[in-house]
Design a protein around this motif. Structure first.
Motif, short mmCIF file in Angstrom:
data_model
loop_
_atom_site.label_atom_id
_atom_site.label_comp_id
_atom_site.label_asym_id
_atom_site.label_seq_id
_atom_site.Cartn_x
_atom_site.Cartn_y
_atom_site.Cartn_z
N THR A 287 20.46 14.96 15.02
CA THR A 287 20.99 15.73 13.88
C THR A 287 20.90 14.91 12.58
O THR A 287 21.17 15.43 11.51
CB THR A 287 22.45 16.16 14.12
OG1 THR A 287 23.22 14.99 14.32
CG2 THR A 287 22.57 17.07 15.32
N ALA B 1 22.13 32.17 23.82
CA ALA B 1 22.25 31.29 22.65
C ALA B 1 22.03 29.87 23.10
O ALA B 1 22.03 29.58 24.31
CB ALA B 1 23.65 31.42 22.03
N GLU C 114 22.87 25.42 26.98
CA GLU C 114 23.43 24.11 27.34
C GLU C 114 24.25 24.22 28.63
O GLU C 114 24.08 23.42 29.55
CB GLU C 114 24.35 23.61 26.23
CG GLU C 114 23.64 23.23 24.96
CD GLU C 114 24.61 22.88 23.84
OE1 GLU C 114 25.78 22.53 24.13
OE2 GLU C 114 24.22 22.97 22.67
N THR D 14 19.57 15.62 21.41
CA THR D 14 18.59 16.38 20.65
C THR D 14 17.69 15.36 19.95
O THR D 14 18.15 14.34 19.45
CB THR D 14 19.25 17.37 19.66
OG1 THR D 14 18.23 18.00 18.90
CG2 THR D 14 20.25 16.73 18.73
N CYS E 40 20.36 24.62 11.33
CA CYS E 40 20.40 26.05 11.63
C CYS E 40 19.04 26.72 11.47
O CYS E 40 18.87 27.86 11.88
CB CYS E 40 21.43 26.76 10.74
SG CYS E 40 23.09 26.24 11.14
N THR F 263 28.75 21.69 20.19
CA THR F 263 28.59 22.44 21.44
C THR F 263 28.24 21.52 22.62
O THR F 263 28.52 21.88 23.76
CB THR F 263 27.49 23.51 21.30
OG1 THR F 263 26.32 22.90 20.74
CG2 THR F 263 27.93 24.66 20.42
N ALA G 52 17.66 22.52 19.76
CA ALA G 52 17.97 23.11 18.44
C ALA G 52 17.07 22.53 17.36
O ALA G 52 16.88 23.14 16.32
CB ALA G 52 19.43 22.89 18.09
N ASN G 53 16.53 21.32 17.60
CA ASN G 53 15.69 20.70 16.58
C ASN G 53 14.21 20.71 16.96
O ASN G 53 13.42 19.92 16.44
CB ASN G 53 16.18 19.28 16.31
CG ASN G 53 17.53 19.28 15.61
OD1 ASN G 53 17.82 20.21 14.84
ND2 ASN G 53 18.35 18.31 15.89
C1 LIG Z 1 21.93 20.57 17.38
C2 LIG Z 1 22.47 21.88 17.88
N1 LIG Z 1 22.69 22.05 19.19
C3 LIG Z 1 23.17 23.21 19.69
C4 LIG Z 1 23.47 24.28 18.87
C5 LIG Z 1 24.05 25.54 19.48
O1 LIG Z 1 23.18 26.62 19.36
P1 LIG Z 1 23.73 28.12 19.24
O2 LIG Z 1 24.33 28.26 17.87
O3 LIG Z 1 22.52 28.98 19.42
O4 LIG Z 1 24.74 28.34 20.32
C6 LIG Z 1 23.27 24.15 17.49
C7 LIG Z 1 23.62 25.29 16.58
O5 LIG Z 1 23.74 25.20 15.40
C8 LIG Z 1 22.75 22.94 16.98
O6 LIG Z 1 22.51 22.79 15.67
#
Ligand SMILES: Cc1ncc(COP(=O)(O)O)c(C=O)c1O
Length: 508
Positions: free
Chosen positions: A222, A139, A144, A218, A80, A176, A249-250
């Motif tokens: 993660t 967002a 995505e 990503t 986050c 997501t 996100a990363n």
């Molecule tokens: C690895 C990853 N991808 C996608 C998202 C989605 O992003 P958002 O919360 O801005 O929709 C997150 C959100 O925590 C995430 O950690």
């Protein structure tokens, strides 16, 4: 022996309400009272809480005191990117020229705002190593979906729309990713992780074919690990005519160091609210711009922000565009703050990521002998430990560790994610934390591991020092109570206030 001082009960705002109390007094108006059709008119006054101003202020300040944010303490919530939000960015976004701008302002009167957006697009394209950017999505998750719609538009344009129906997603992916794949109308194919934490190449070599539209990944994953075979992964997908989507996100791990476009990714989304700072812990505004390779540019949402010499304008003339994905030009305040964050680093942007990676590796080094480390490698900007050793030896779980951390005044890390790590603790310190704060957190994690062995119940019953103890999270999610049940409190169901009930506190 002194008598214990009783704690003041914590009352809901409705329970503090007394008929007739007011926080402010409005002047009497002399406007005609409009006629409301009787079937629409109220039959009794709304049951709003009635409080004088001092108690109202205390009520909300008390609630604010109970909340936890990056401004109150360390917030290592993996994935986050809860970094400090520089106050200067708030000053900049509040400049009247930005703050008071109407979204329908003519272009002539919004040149500064358009220029900022154009410059942000240029910087983001450079960071991704790609050619064109849309700022519209609000967002990461909307980025995505937008990216996958671009993928679909691209293949339809090539006459391969019906043929390519599958998108691969890693088993470590954020939830997501599979949700976006399904929403975009693609079939989902899961790919596993090998013993070093990389994508399983054997599975990809076997299963990627002419029906594959793409991969969503990503990188770092993660797990906080950079995929060591990313170039080979790109070769496999591009060799089959498919595209690569980068979940940014990363991105905090690699800015100015390595670029998704150079790794082979064709579509990238950014989480502006994470990588480039934004107050976003309580569902605040987000930004999910998307960058693409030149071949996908014609499909980007309209309007695009373009530059003609010294002027900036919206361009709607994009016949192959997927259309609009968000109202007006996107979340403008987010653009201003992120632009300010990026410009404050300037060409030294890579220092942001270098410090984030250093901080994560420092904390990892302090904890790796006490907690299980499922993938023993240098990490990127975050890392994943497992509390399975504490569970095996003492019956203490990742959830217990998270709850006990709250007693030490730290926000818990992300737990039980990624799903492939049992008892996962996913820790992301970010670049904005000093060494002393990292040490205090590591000390607390080590102390909790000791407590697990020596005073197990202290950890199992935590938190002890928070106003709210353990809640039934399943019930809270499935049976959320979001309204006050007056019927259960008949003594509070008073109707309209009466003049006689007014007490002396008026507005204090
Ligand atoms: C690895 C990853 N991808 C996608 C998202 C989605 O992003 P958002 O919360 O801005 O929709 C997150 C959100 O925590 C995430 O950690």
């Amino acid at each position: 022996m002194s008598a214990a001082v009783p704690e003041l009960p914590t009352l809901l705002v409705f329970e503090q309400s007394r008929p007739g109390r007011r926080a402010s007094t409005l002047p009497a108006h002399d406007l005609p009272v409009p006629e409301v059709p009787s079937e629409l008119a109220r039959t009794r006054a709304p049951r709003l809480p009635e409080l004088a101003e001092p108690e109202l202020v205390r009520h909300f300040t008390g609630l604010a005191d109970r909340t936890f944010g990056v401004d109150t303490g360390f917030y290592p919530l993996g994935s986050c990117t809860m970094k400090h939000n520089p106050r200067m960015n708030e000053r900049v976004v509040s400049l009247p020229g930005f703050r008071d701008l109407h979204p329908l302002q003519e272009e002539d009167g919004a040149q500064g705002a358009l220029e900022l957006m154009w410059r942000l697009q240029e910087i983001l394209a450079e960071v991704a190593g790609l050619d064109a950017v849309t700022l519209q999505p609000a967002a990461g998750s909307q980025g995505e979906l937008t990216g996958l719609m671009l993928m679909r538009a691209y293949f339809s344009d090539r006459g391969e729309g019906d043929l390519r129906d599958t998108v691969f997603v890693a088993d470590t992916a954020h939830g997501t990713n599979p949700a976006s794949v399904t929403m975009a109308g693609y079939k989902l194919e899961k790919v596993g992780t090998d013993a070093r934490g990389n994508l399983d190449l054997e599975v990809l070599r076997e299963r990627v074919n002419e029906r594959t539209a793409g991969l969503m990944l990503t990188n770092p994953s993660t797990l906080g690990l950079f995929d060591e075979s990313i170039e080979e992964v790109a070769r496999i997908f591009h060799g089959a005519g498919a595209l690569l989507y980068y979940d940014g996100a990363n991105l905090n791990a690699v800015c100015g160091i390595s670029r998704p476009g150079d790794m082979g990714f064709d579509i990238v989304h950014y989480n502006l609210h994470k990588t480039f700072s934004q107050p976003h812990g309580g569902g605040g505004p987000g930004g999910g711009p998307v960058a693409v390779r030149e071949i996908l540019e014609p499909f980007l949402p309209v309007p695009a922000v373009v530059r003609d010499g010294d002027r900036f304008r919206f361009d709607y003339d994009r016949p192959k565009s997927i259309g609009k994905v968000r109202g007006f030009a996107g979340p403008f305040g987010v653009f201003v703050r992120s632009y300010a964050y990026i410009r404050s680093y300037g060409p030294r942007l890579r220092e942001m990521s270098e410090a984030a990676v250093l901080n994560a590796n420092y904390v990892l080094a302090r904890l790796r002998d006490t907690y299980d480390l499922p993938f023993d490698r240098l990490c990127m900007h975050e890392f994943v430990l497992s509390a399975r050793n504490l569970k095996r030896d003492h019956g203490v779980t990742a959830l217990d560790v998270a709850k006990r951390l709250m007693d030490y005044r730290f926000h818990p890390p992300t737990i039980y994610f990624p799903l492939i790590v049992p008892e996962a603790l996913m820790i992301e310190p970010t670049e904005t934390e000093p060494k002393e704060r990292l040490d205090a957190f590591a000390d607390a994690m080590l102390a909790i591991a000791r407590e697990a062995a020596e005073e197990r119940d202290l950890v199992k019953d935590a938190p002890h020092r928070r106003p709210v103890k353990r809640v039934d999270e399943v019930q809270a999610a499935k049976r959320a109570i979001v309204r006050y049940r007056f019927e259960e409190h008949p003594q509070l169901s008073a109707g309209a206030p009466t003049g006689a009930a007014v007490e002396a506190q008026k507005g204090a």
